[in-house]
Scaffold this active site. Structure first.
Site, mmCIF file in Angstrom:
data_model
loop_
_atom_site.group_PDB
_atom_site.id
_atom_site.type_symbol
_atom_site.label_atom_id
_atom_site.label_comp_id
_atom_site.label_asym_id
_atom_site.label_seq_id
_atom_site.Cartn_x
_atom_site.Cartn_y
_atom_site.Cartn_z
ATOM 1 N N LEU A 138 0.893 -1.154 0.000
ATOM 2 C CA LEU A 138 0.000 0.000 0.000
ATOM 3 C C LEU A 138 0.932 1.204 0.000
ATOM 4 C CD1 LEU A 138 -2.744 -0.852 2.687
ATOM 5 C CD2 LEU A 138 -2.943 -0.964 0.193
ATOM 6 N N ASP A 139 0.686 2.174 -0.884
ATOM 7 C CA ASP A 139 1.619 3.296 -0.929
ATOM 8 C C ASP A 139 1.526 4.137 0.348
ATOM 9 O OD1 ASP A 139 -0.344 5.421 -1.232
ATOM 10 O OD2 ASP A 139 -0.563 4.836 -3.326
ATOM 11 N N ARG A 140 2.429 5.068 0.466
ATOM 12 C CA ARG A 140 2.606 5.823 1.711
ATOM 13 C C ARG A 140 1.321 6.491 2.202
ATOM 14 N NH1 ARG A 140 7.583 10.111 2.578
ATOM 15 N NH2 ARG A 140 7.393 10.328 4.847
ATOM 16 N N THR A 142 -1.833 5.648 1.318
ATOM 17 C CA THR A 142 -3.007 4.766 1.323
ATOM 18 C C THR A 142 -3.160 4.094 2.681
ATOM 19 O OG1 THR A 142 -2.817 4.351 -1.045
ATOM 20 C CG2 THR A 142 -4.105 2.784 0.220
#
Length: 269
Positions: A138-140, A142
């Site tokens: 999960l990106d930073r 999200t």
């Protein structure tokens, strides 16, 4: 909850063969099937290194040793007294651990960061003695459901493109989305690195800029890129479901171990 008024999923029919049944005389169990120890590829997978299939590749390439000797024969079995080495380290068949987190914003989904930014590993420090790692990314910015484990085989299964885990996201956009764009997204979206099949997508009831989207793709930043292609900016992104696991009763930034029932369900997938 996502409504089913817009969907690109097609139904499939199962086919059953009509082969005649046959009967075979019972034979004595083979010595091979009852041999002591476990297969080397399973031992490596149990150590959290990789899946069994990937372990076969490692074995065949000659980078695994048993009691100091290089082993390349697939199907080799490991006894409790054997010493298995890979990459200069002795492997230990760890207890399998499964942990679920409700990821907050501002944390990178990685086990280590050269720039020394905050990672999700900081949030689970001391949770267990086993070496667990996040499944997928999960990106930073999200938030939402994130699974951790040391079960390499399960992690591979849940993230493999051919049968990746089902994911549902709650998306907040910078502006209202048009009905036409929503319909086009439902048909699937062609991105630079491939076509993304969208299982289901619809407006969150009572809104015009909040969307629920369901897919199986494991592409990097896939949800943000889908909407960027239609000239929308995702201002908030929350994963509410991953592999049928939800963040129910789990506060942001907190975690818990999976129940036996949840683990059994994942293993059956």
């Amino acid at each position: 909850m996502i409504k089913k008024s817009v969907s690109s999923k097609s139904s499939e029919r199962s086919k059953f063969g009509k082969d005649k049944p046959f009967f075979r005389k019972k034979s004595a169990p083979s010595k091979t099937s009852t041999a002591a120890g476990v297969r080397l590829n399973k031992y490596i997978a149990n150590a959290g290194i990789c899946s069994r299939r990937e372990a076969d590749t490692l074995i065949a390439s000659g980078v695994v040793r048993i009691n100091g000797e290089i082993v390349t024969q697939l199907g080799t079995r490991v006894l409790p007294t054997d010493k298995v080495e890979f990459g200069g380290e002795t492997l230990v068949s760890e207890k399998k651990v499964y942990l679920l987190m409700n990821k907050p914003k501002g944390y990178i989904t990685t086990t280590d960061d050269p720039q020394e930014r905050k990672t999700v590993m900081h949030l689970i420090g001391g949770a267990c003695k086993e070496r667990i790692y996040p499944v997928g990314r999960l990106d930073r910015q999200t938030t939402g459901v994130l699974l951790f484990t040391n079960d390499g085989e399960m992690a591979k299964k849940l993230t493999h493109p051919s049968h990746g885990a089902r994911k549902i996201y709650h998306v907040k956009l910078d502006k209202n989305i048009t009905k036409r764009d929503l319909q086009d997204i439902a048909k699937g979206v062609e991105l630079e690195d491939g076509f993304v099949h969208v299982d289901e997508v619809n407006l969150i009831q009572g809104t015009k800029d909040e969307i629920g989207i369901q897919l199986h793709s494991g592409m990097n930043r896939v949800v943000r890129r889908i909407f960027e292609k239609f000239e929308y900016t995702v201002t908030k992104l929350d994963r509410v479901l991953f592999a049928e696991l939800t963040k129910k009763d789990l506060s942001r930034g907190h975690w818990r171990f999976l129940t036996d029932k949840e683990i059994s369900f994942l293993k059956m997938k």
